[in-house]
Enzyme design. Structure first.
Site, PDB file in Angstrom:
ATOM      1  N   HIS A   1      -6.478   1.538  -2.663  1.00 60.07           N
ATOM      2  CA  HIS A   1      -5.815   0.801  -1.581  1.00 60.07           C
ATOM      3  C   HIS A   1      -6.575  -0.486  -1.251  1.00 60.07           C
ATOM      4  CE1 HIS A   1      -3.202   4.191  -1.207  1.00 60.07           C
ATOM      5  NE2 HIS A   1      -4.124   4.986  -0.708  1.00 60.07           N
TER       6      HIS A   1
ATOM      7  N   ASP B   1       0.454   7.593  -6.137  1.00 60.85           N
ATOM      8  CA  ASP B   1      -0.108   8.148  -4.910  1.00 60.85           C
ATOM      9  C   ASP B   1       0.671   9.358  -4.397  1.00 60.85           C
ATOM     10  OD1 ASP B   1      -1.566   8.561  -2.623  1.00 60.85           O
ATOM     11  OD2 ASP B   1      -1.353   6.538  -1.822  1.00 60.85           O
TER      12      ASP B   1
END
Length: 454
Positions: A269, A320
Protein backbone atom coordinates in the site's frame (compact mmCIF):
# COMPACT_ATOMS: atom_id res chain seq x y z
CA UNK A 1 10.83 -29.81 -23.93
CA UNK A 2 7.68 -27.79 -24.76
CA UNK A 3 7.53 -25.46 -27.76
CA UNK A 4 5.25 -22.51 -28.42
CA UNK A 5 4.73 -20.44 -31.56
CA UNK A 6 3.47 -16.87 -31.24
CA UNK A 7 2.40 -14.53 -34.02
CA UNK A 8 3.99 -11.76 -31.95
CA UNK A 9 5.70 -11.60 -28.57
CA UNK A 10 7.10 -9.01 -26.21
CA UNK A 11 10.68 -9.99 -25.33
CA UNK A 12 13.04 -8.19 -22.98
CA UNK A 13 14.43 -6.24 -25.95
CA UNK A 14 11.05 -5.43 -27.50
CA UNK A 15 8.40 -6.80 -29.85
CA UNK A 16 9.22 -9.61 -32.28
CA UNK A 17 7.12 -11.55 -34.79
CA UNK A 18 6.74 -15.27 -35.48
CA UNK A 19 8.50 -16.44 -32.35
CA UNK A 20 9.24 -20.07 -31.52
CA UNK A 21 9.87 -20.43 -27.79
CA UNK A 22 11.25 -23.50 -26.04
CA UNK A 23 10.61 -24.41 -22.40
CA UNK A 24 12.74 -26.91 -20.51
CA UNK A 25 12.49 -27.55 -16.79
CA UNK A 26 10.09 -24.63 -16.33
CA UNK A 27 12.44 -22.05 -17.87
CA UNK A 28 12.80 -20.43 -21.28
CA UNK A 29 15.60 -22.22 -23.13
CA UNK A 30 15.07 -21.15 -26.72
CA UNK A 31 13.89 -18.00 -28.53
CA UNK A 32 13.78 -17.89 -32.33
CA UNK A 33 12.01 -14.89 -33.89
CA UNK A 34 11.09 -14.74 -37.59
CA UNK A 35 10.55 -18.46 -37.56
CA UNK A 36 7.83 -20.83 -38.72
CA UNK A 37 5.55 -23.02 -36.67
CA UNK A 38 6.48 -26.68 -36.40
CA UNK A 39 4.29 -29.73 -35.80
CA UNK A 40 3.56 -30.06 -32.08
CA UNK A 41 3.95 -26.35 -31.30
CA UNK A 42 1.24 -24.74 -29.16
CA UNK A 43 0.15 -21.81 -31.30
CA UNK A 44 -0.98 -18.49 -29.80
CA UNK A 45 -1.59 -14.99 -31.07
CA UNK A 46 0.26 -12.59 -28.74
CA UNK A 47 2.67 -13.76 -26.04
CA UNK A 48 3.57 -11.59 -23.04
CA UNK A 49 5.54 -11.98 -19.84
CA UNK A 50 2.97 -12.74 -17.17
CA UNK A 51 2.48 -10.74 -13.99
CA UNK A 52 2.78 -11.83 -10.39
CA UNK A 53 -0.10 -11.08 -8.06
CA UNK A 54 2.08 -9.90 -5.20
CA UNK A 55 -0.50 -9.51 -2.40
CA UNK A 56 -3.46 -11.73 -1.58
CA UNK A 57 -5.56 -12.67 1.43
CA UNK A 58 -7.29 -15.61 -0.26
CA UNK A 59 -9.99 -16.25 2.35
CA UNK A 60 -11.46 -12.76 1.87
CA UNK A 61 -12.64 -13.75 -1.62
CA UNK A 62 -15.63 -15.50 -0.04
CA UNK A 63 -16.69 -12.16 1.55
CA UNK A 64 -17.01 -10.34 -1.77
CA UNK A 65 -20.30 -8.42 -1.83
CA UNK A 66 -21.00 -8.92 1.89
CA UNK A 67 -19.65 -5.57 3.09
CA UNK A 68 -21.19 -3.12 0.61
CA UNK A 69 -24.14 -2.10 2.84
CA UNK A 70 -23.78 1.30 4.47
CA UNK A 71 -24.10 1.25 8.24
CA UNK A 72 -25.09 4.21 10.41
CA UNK A 73 -22.28 6.72 10.56
CA UNK A 74 -19.25 6.80 8.31
CA UNK A 75 -18.07 3.48 6.86
CA UNK A 76 -14.32 2.99 6.57
CA UNK A 77 -11.55 0.43 6.46
CA UNK A 78 -11.98 -0.03 10.21
CA UNK A 79 -15.69 -0.90 10.03
CA UNK A 80 -14.92 -3.28 7.15
CA UNK A 81 -12.21 -4.89 9.29
CA UNK A 82 -14.68 -5.64 12.09
CA UNK A 83 -16.93 -7.47 9.62
CA UNK A 84 -13.94 -9.39 8.29
CA UNK A 85 -13.02 -10.55 11.81
CA UNK A 86 -16.53 -11.92 12.33
CA UNK A 87 -16.37 -13.76 9.02
CA UNK A 88 -13.06 -15.49 9.83
CA UNK A 89 -14.55 -17.02 12.98
CA UNK A 90 -16.51 -19.49 10.82
CA UNK A 91 -13.82 -20.72 8.42
CA UNK A 92 -12.51 -24.28 8.75
CA UNK A 93 -9.44 -25.80 7.06
CA UNK A 94 -11.43 -27.43 4.25
CA UNK A 95 -13.11 -24.12 3.48
CA UNK A 96 -9.81 -22.25 3.52
CA UNK A 97 -8.36 -24.68 0.96
CA UNK A 98 -11.43 -24.56 -1.29
CA UNK A 99 -11.51 -20.74 -1.27
CA UNK A 100 -7.77 -20.52 -1.95
CA UNK A 101 -8.06 -22.89 -4.91
CA UNK A 102 -10.85 -20.77 -6.41
CA UNK A 103 -8.83 -17.60 -5.92
CA UNK A 104 -5.72 -19.08 -7.51
CA UNK A 105 -7.74 -20.43 -10.43
CA UNK A 106 -9.30 -17.00 -11.01
CA UNK A 107 -5.87 -15.37 -10.86
CA UNK A 108 -4.50 -17.74 -13.47
CA UNK A 109 -7.49 -17.19 -15.75
CA UNK A 110 -6.94 -13.43 -15.39
CA UNK A 111 -3.33 -13.78 -16.58
CA UNK A 112 -1.39 -13.92 -13.30
CA UNK A 113 1.03 -16.84 -12.97
CA UNK A 114 2.11 -16.47 -9.35
CA UNK A 115 0.81 -15.15 -6.06
CA UNK A 116 2.21 -13.79 -2.83
CA UNK A 117 -0.18 -15.20 -0.22
CA UNK A 118 0.04 -12.87 2.79
CA UNK A 119 -1.26 -15.52 5.15
CA UNK A 120 -2.35 -14.52 8.65
CA UNK A 121 -5.21 -16.95 9.30
CA UNK A 122 -3.23 -19.45 11.37
CA UNK A 123 -5.27 -20.94 14.22
CA UNK A 124 -8.66 -22.25 15.32
CA UNK A 125 -11.44 -19.69 15.92
CA UNK A 126 -10.66 -19.50 19.66
CA UNK A 127 -7.00 -18.81 18.95
CA UNK A 128 -5.76 -22.27 19.89
CA UNK A 129 -3.27 -23.76 17.40
CA UNK A 130 -4.25 -26.74 15.32
CA UNK A 131 -2.54 -30.03 16.15
CA UNK A 132 -0.19 -29.18 13.31
CA UNK A 133 0.80 -25.56 13.78
CA UNK A 134 1.03 -24.89 10.02
CA UNK A 135 -2.31 -26.57 9.20
CA UNK A 136 -3.74 -23.60 7.35
CA UNK A 137 -0.47 -22.87 5.54
CA UNK A 138 -0.61 -26.49 4.41
CA UNK A 139 -4.07 -25.79 2.99
CA UNK A 140 -2.80 -22.85 0.93
CA UNK A 141 -0.06 -25.08 -0.45
CA UNK A 142 -2.53 -27.87 -1.19
CA UNK A 143 -4.54 -25.36 -3.21
CA UNK A 144 -1.40 -24.38 -5.12
CA UNK A 145 -0.73 -28.05 -5.89
CA UNK A 146 -4.25 -28.25 -7.38
CA UNK A 147 -4.09 -25.05 -9.41
CA UNK A 148 -0.44 -25.06 -10.48
CA UNK A 149 0.09 -21.41 -9.56
CA UNK A 150 3.57 -20.26 -8.59
CA UNK A 151 3.22 -19.71 -4.85
CA UNK A 152 5.31 -17.43 -2.68
CA UNK A 153 3.91 -18.23 0.74
CA UNK A 154 4.22 -15.44 3.29
CA UNK A 155 3.28 -16.48 6.84
CA UNK A 156 2.38 -13.39 8.83
CA UNK A 157 3.71 -12.35 12.23
CA UNK A 158 0.71 -10.77 13.96
CA UNK A 159 1.25 -10.29 17.70
CA UNK A 160 -0.50 -7.10 18.84
CA UNK A 161 -3.63 -5.03 18.26
CA UNK A 162 -1.74 -1.75 18.16
CA UNK A 163 1.52 0.12 18.64
CA UNK A 164 2.86 -0.35 22.15
CA UNK A 165 2.12 -4.09 22.29
CA UNK A 166 -1.62 -3.66 22.81
CA UNK A 167 -3.13 -7.14 23.45
CA UNK A 168 -4.95 -8.80 20.57
CA UNK A 169 -8.70 -8.34 20.30
CA UNK A 170 -11.03 -11.33 20.24
CA UNK A 171 -11.39 -11.19 16.46
CA UNK A 172 -7.61 -11.30 16.00
CA UNK A 173 -6.90 -14.43 18.04
CA UNK A 174 -6.77 -16.66 14.96
CA UNK A 175 -3.89 -14.54 13.67
CA UNK A 176 -1.73 -14.29 16.78
CA UNK A 177 1.77 -15.65 17.36
CA UNK A 178 4.72 -14.61 19.42
CA UNK A 179 8.08 -14.70 17.66
CA UNK A 180 9.06 -18.19 18.81
CA UNK A 181 5.81 -19.79 17.70
CA UNK A 182 5.90 -17.84 14.46
CA UNK A 183 9.39 -19.13 13.65
CA UNK A 184 8.22 -22.68 14.38
CA UNK A 185 5.27 -22.18 12.05
CA UNK A 186 7.52 -20.87 9.26
CA UNK A 187 9.83 -23.87 9.65
CA UNK A 188 6.88 -26.27 9.36
CA UNK A 189 5.56 -24.44 6.31
CA UNK A 190 9.00 -24.52 4.69
CA UNK A 191 9.04 -28.27 5.09
CA UNK A 192 5.65 -28.62 3.41
CA UNK A 193 6.81 -26.41 0.53
CA UNK A 194 9.09 -29.25 -0.62
CA UNK A 195 6.02 -31.00 -2.06
CA UNK A 196 5.41 -28.09 -4.49
CA UNK A 197 7.31 -27.32 -7.71
CA UNK A 198 10.76 -25.83 -7.33
CA UNK A 199 9.72 -22.32 -8.37
CA UNK A 200 7.58 -21.95 -5.23
CA UNK A 201 9.05 -19.94 -2.39
CA UNK A 202 8.54 -18.98 1.23
CA UNK A 203 9.14 -15.62 2.84
CA UNK A 204 7.91 -13.79 5.92
CA UNK A 205 5.43 -11.00 6.51
CA UNK A 206 5.51 -8.90 9.65
CA UNK A 207 1.91 -7.76 9.34
CA UNK A 208 2.47 -4.07 10.07
CA UNK A 209 4.18 -1.77 12.53
CA UNK A 210 0.92 -1.85 14.51
CA UNK A 211 0.85 -5.64 14.83
CA UNK A 212 4.48 -6.21 15.77
CA UNK A 213 7.05 -4.33 17.86
CA UNK A 214 10.54 -3.02 17.10
CA UNK A 215 12.07 -5.76 19.22
CA UNK A 216 10.06 -8.55 17.61
CA UNK A 217 10.66 -7.18 14.13
CA UNK A 218 14.43 -7.22 14.67
CA UNK A 219 14.29 -10.76 16.08
CA UNK A 220 12.27 -12.23 13.23
CA UNK A 221 14.38 -10.51 10.58
CA UNK A 222 17.55 -11.90 12.15
CA UNK A 223 16.03 -15.38 12.13
CA UNK A 224 15.06 -15.18 8.44
CA UNK A 225 17.91 -13.64 6.55
CA UNK A 226 16.84 -14.81 3.09
CA UNK A 227 13.70 -14.66 1.01
CA UNK A 228 11.01 -12.04 0.51
CA UNK A 229 9.87 -9.78 3.33
CA UNK A 230 6.44 -8.15 2.96
CA UNK A 231 4.76 -5.67 5.30
CA UNK A 232 1.61 -3.52 5.30
CA UNK A 233 2.64 0.10 5.63
CA UNK A 234 0.88 3.51 5.67
CA UNK A 235 -2.45 2.23 4.39
CA UNK A 236 -4.67 4.51 6.47
CA UNK A 237 -4.28 7.99 8.05
CA UNK A 238 -5.24 6.52 11.44
CA UNK A 239 -2.36 4.05 11.14
CA UNK A 240 0.06 6.87 10.30
CA UNK A 241 -1.07 8.85 13.34
CA UNK A 242 -0.79 5.82 15.63
CA UNK A 243 2.75 5.00 14.50
CA UNK A 244 3.83 8.63 14.65
CA UNK A 245 2.54 8.92 18.21
CA UNK A 246 3.83 5.55 19.40
CA UNK A 247 7.17 5.25 17.57
CA UNK A 248 8.01 8.89 16.96
CA UNK A 249 8.06 8.81 13.16
CA UNK A 250 5.76 8.23 10.24
CA UNK A 251 5.59 4.53 9.21
CA UNK A 252 7.73 4.58 6.07
CA UNK A 253 10.27 6.93 7.66
CA UNK A 254 10.47 4.71 10.74
CA UNK A 255 10.85 1.50 8.75
CA UNK A 256 13.56 2.85 6.45
CA UNK A 257 15.50 4.18 9.44
CA UNK A 258 15.15 1.06 11.60
CA UNK A 259 15.08 -1.98 9.31
CA UNK A 260 17.42 -3.24 6.56
CA UNK A 261 14.98 -2.47 3.76
CA UNK A 262 16.32 -3.48 0.36
CA UNK A 263 15.22 -5.18 -2.85
CA UNK A 264 13.85 -8.29 -1.13
CA UNK A 265 11.24 -6.17 0.67
CA UNK A 266 7.75 -5.36 -0.55
CA UNK A 267 5.94 -2.47 1.16
CA UNK A 268 2.22 -3.04 0.72
CA UNK A 269 0.00 0.00 0.00
CA UNK A 270 2.35 2.79 1.18
CA UNK A 271 -0.60 5.03 0.38
CA UNK A 272 -0.06 7.93 2.77
CA UNK A 273 3.52 9.13 2.30
CA UNK A 274 5.19 12.50 2.17
CA UNK A 275 7.21 13.43 -0.91
CA UNK A 276 10.42 12.72 1.02
CA UNK A 277 9.17 9.30 2.15
CA UNK A 278 8.19 8.49 -1.41
CA UNK A 279 11.63 9.28 -2.80
CA UNK A 280 13.38 7.46 0.05
CA UNK A 281 11.28 4.35 -0.46
CA UNK A 282 12.08 4.35 -4.18
CA UNK A 283 15.80 4.64 -3.40
CA UNK A 284 15.69 1.71 -0.97
CA UNK A 285 15.07 -0.82 -3.75
CA UNK A 286 11.89 -2.10 -2.10
CA UNK A 287 8.89 -2.86 -4.29
CA UNK A 288 5.69 -0.91 -3.73
CA UNK A 289 2.90 -3.50 -3.48
CA UNK A 290 -0.10 -1.64 -4.91
CA UNK A 291 -3.64 -3.04 -4.73
CA UNK A 292 -5.73 -0.41 -6.51
CA UNK A 293 -9.07 -2.25 -6.61
CA UNK A 294 -8.97 -3.06 -2.89
CA UNK A 295 -7.58 0.37 -2.03
CA UNK A 296 -10.52 1.93 -3.88
CA UNK A 297 -13.00 -0.50 -2.32
CA UNK A 298 -11.77 0.28 1.20
CA UNK A 299 -11.42 4.02 0.61
CA UNK A 300 -7.69 4.00 1.30
CA UNK A 301 -6.70 6.66 -1.21
CA UNK A 302 -4.30 6.78 -4.19
CA UNK A 303 -0.57 6.04 -4.20
CA UNK A 304 1.92 8.86 -4.91
CA UNK A 305 2.75 7.45 -8.33
CA UNK A 306 4.41 10.30 -10.26
CA UNK A 307 6.99 11.10 -7.58
CA UNK A 308 7.72 7.41 -7.02
CA UNK A 309 8.26 6.60 -10.70
CA UNK A 310 10.34 9.73 -11.25
CA UNK A 311 12.62 8.52 -8.45
CA UNK A 312 13.04 5.13 -10.14
CA UNK A 313 10.82 3.16 -7.76
CA UNK A 314 9.79 -0.44 -8.47
CA UNK A 315 6.15 -1.50 -8.16
CA UNK A 316 3.83 -4.43 -8.67
CA UNK A 317 0.13 -5.10 -8.19
CA UNK A 318 -1.92 -7.44 -6.04
CA UNK A 319 -5.58 -8.28 -5.57
CA UNK A 320 -5.43 -8.07 -1.73
CA UNK A 321 -9.01 -8.67 -0.50
CA UNK A 322 -9.89 -10.38 -3.79
CA UNK A 323 -13.19 -8.53 -3.99
CA UNK A 324 -12.46 -8.50 -7.74
CA UNK A 325 -9.69 -10.49 -9.42
CA UNK A 326 -8.80 -8.81 -12.70
CA UNK A 327 -5.30 -8.06 -13.95
CA UNK A 328 -6.47 -5.54 -16.55
CA UNK A 329 -8.75 -3.75 -14.11
CA UNK A 330 -6.03 -3.60 -11.44
CA UNK A 331 -3.64 -1.76 -13.76
CA UNK A 332 -6.43 0.43 -15.14
CA UNK A 333 -7.59 1.43 -11.66
CA UNK A 334 -4.03 2.31 -10.70
CA UNK A 335 -3.71 4.81 -13.54
CA UNK A 336 -7.26 6.16 -13.19
CA UNK A 337 -6.72 6.83 -9.48
CA UNK A 338 -3.86 9.13 -10.45
CA UNK A 339 -5.92 10.87 -13.14
CA UNK A 340 -8.81 11.52 -10.77
CA UNK A 341 -6.53 12.97 -8.12
CA UNK A 342 -4.41 15.09 -10.47
CA UNK A 343 -7.12 16.08 -13.00
CA UNK A 344 -4.73 14.89 -15.70
CA UNK A 345 -4.24 12.09 -18.23
CA UNK A 346 -1.46 9.59 -18.98
CA UNK A 347 0.20 10.01 -15.60
CA UNK A 348 2.16 6.85 -14.80
CA UNK A 349 4.95 7.04 -17.34
CA UNK A 350 8.24 8.87 -17.00
CA UNK A 351 8.69 11.42 -19.76
CA UNK A 352 6.93 10.37 -22.95
CA UNK A 353 5.70 6.94 -23.96
CA UNK A 354 3.02 4.29 -23.67
CA UNK A 355 1.24 4.31 -20.33
CA UNK A 356 0.03 0.75 -20.89
CA UNK A 357 3.55 -0.51 -21.46
CA UNK A 358 4.88 1.45 -18.48
CA UNK A 359 2.23 -0.07 -16.22
CA UNK A 360 2.35 -3.61 -17.58
CA UNK A 361 6.11 -4.02 -17.91
CA UNK A 362 6.82 -2.20 -14.66
CA UNK A 363 4.37 -4.40 -12.75
CA UNK A 364 5.78 -7.54 -14.39
CA UNK A 365 9.34 -6.75 -13.28
CA UNK A 366 8.42 -5.46 -9.83
CA UNK A 367 6.01 -8.26 -9.05
CA UNK A 368 8.58 -10.92 -9.92
CA UNK A 369 11.16 -9.23 -7.69
CA UNK A 370 8.71 -9.01 -4.80
CA UNK A 371 7.97 -12.75 -4.97
CA UNK A 372 11.57 -13.83 -5.44
CA UNK A 373 10.83 -15.22 -8.91
CA UNK A 374 13.25 -15.23 -11.81
CA UNK A 375 10.62 -13.78 -14.10
CA UNK A 376 9.05 -10.53 -15.27
CA UNK A 377 10.31 -10.65 -18.85
CA UNK A 378 10.65 -13.19 -21.64
CA UNK A 379 14.33 -13.98 -21.86
CA UNK A 380 16.61 -17.01 -21.89
CA UNK A 381 16.99 -18.53 -18.43
CA UNK A 382 13.91 -16.82 -17.03
CA UNK A 383 11.00 -18.83 -15.68
CA UNK A 384 8.39 -19.52 -18.35
CA UNK A 385 5.76 -17.31 -16.68
CA UNK A 386 3.84 -16.53 -19.84
CA UNK A 387 0.39 -15.30 -20.85
CA UNK A 388 -1.11 -15.39 -24.33
CA UNK A 389 -3.81 -12.93 -25.35
CA UNK A 390 -6.05 -12.83 -28.41
CA UNK A 391 -5.00 -9.88 -30.54
CA UNK A 392 -8.03 -10.43 -32.78
CA UNK A 393 -10.44 -9.59 -29.95
CA UNK A 394 -12.54 -6.49 -30.72
CA UNK A 395 -10.79 -4.58 -27.93
CA UNK A 396 -7.38 -5.13 -29.58
CA UNK A 397 -7.78 -5.88 -33.29
CA UNK A 398 -7.64 -2.23 -34.47
CA UNK A 399 -4.34 -1.51 -32.72
CA UNK A 400 -0.77 -1.43 -33.97
CA UNK A 401 1.63 -3.71 -32.14
CA UNK A 402 3.10 -0.84 -30.09
CA UNK A 403 -0.43 0.03 -28.90
CA UNK A 404 -1.38 -3.48 -27.76
CA UNK A 405 -0.50 -2.97 -24.12
CA UNK A 406 -2.45 0.29 -24.07
CA UNK A 407 -5.42 -1.62 -25.45
CA UNK A 408 -4.94 -4.45 -22.97
CA UNK A 409 -4.79 -2.13 -19.96
CA UNK A 410 -7.42 0.44 -20.91
CA UNK A 411 -9.86 -1.25 -23.32
CA UNK A 412 -9.77 -5.01 -22.83
CA UNK A 413 -11.10 -7.37 -20.19
CA UNK A 414 -9.50 -10.56 -18.94
CA UNK A 415 -11.52 -12.50 -21.52
CA UNK A 416 -8.70 -11.82 -24.01
CA UNK A 417 -6.46 -14.23 -22.05
CA UNK A 418 -6.29 -17.55 -23.92
CA UNK A 419 -3.38 -19.44 -22.35
CA UNK A 420 -1.23 -19.19 -19.23
CA UNK A 421 1.97 -21.00 -18.29
CA UNK A 422 3.28 -20.82 -14.70
CA UNK A 423 6.94 -21.86 -14.78
CA UNK A 424 6.06 -23.83 -17.90
CA UNK A 425 2.93 -25.45 -16.44
CA UNK A 426 0.15 -24.91 -19.01
CA UNK A 427 -2.69 -24.26 -16.56
CA UNK A 428 -5.06 -22.15 -18.67
CA UNK A 429 -6.09 -23.32 -22.14
CA UNK A 430 -8.73 -21.63 -24.25
CA UNK A 431 -9.32 -19.15 -21.43
CA UNK A 432 -10.23 -21.78 -18.84
CA UNK A 433 -8.24 -23.41 -16.07
CA UNK A 434 -7.57 -27.09 -16.70
CA UNK A 435 -9.21 -28.08 -13.38
CA UNK A 436 -11.96 -25.44 -13.43
CA UNK A 437 -15.02 -27.63 -12.90
CA UNK A 438 -13.58 -29.59 -9.98
CA UNK A 439 -12.38 -26.41 -8.26
CA UNK A 440 -15.75 -24.70 -8.70
CA UNK A 441 -17.64 -27.73 -7.40
CA UNK A 442 -15.50 -27.90 -4.28
CA UNK A 443 -15.88 -24.16 -3.67
CA UNK A 444 -19.66 -24.31 -3.99
CA UNK A 445 -19.79 -27.19 -1.51
CA UNK A 446 -17.60 -25.27 0.96
CA UNK A 447 -19.75 -22.14 0.69
CA UNK A 448 -22.97 -24.14 1.13
CA UNK A 449 -21.51 -25.49 4.38
CA UNK A 450 -20.20 -22.08 5.50
CA UNK A 451 -23.27 -19.90 4.96
CA UNK A 452 -25.49 -21.44 7.69
CA UNK A 453 -22.74 -20.72 10.24
CA UNK A 454 -22.50 -17.00 9.44
Amino acid sequence: MVTLFAKRALLAEGWVENLRLEITGGAVTGLTPDSAAQPGDTRVDTLLPALANLHSHAFQRAMAGMTEYRLAGRDSFWTWRDLMYRFTAHLDPEGVEAIAALVQMEMLEAGYTSVGEFHYLHHQPDGQPYARLAELSDRIMAAAATTGIGLTHLPVLYSYAGVGEVPLEAGQRRFGNNVDRFCALVDQARGALRDLPGDCRIGIAPHSLRATSPRDLNTVLAAHGEGPVHIHISEQPKEVEEVLTGLGARPVDWLLDNAPVDDRWCLIHATHMTEAETRAMAASGAVAGLCPITEANLGDGPFNGPTYLAAGGAFGVGSDSNVRISLTEELRTLEYSQRLRDLSRNVLVVGEGSVGQSLYSGAARGGARALGRRAGQIALGQLADLVAVDGTDPALCALEVDQLLDGLVFAASDRVVTDVWAAGRHQVRGGRHVAREAILARYRTAIAELLPRL
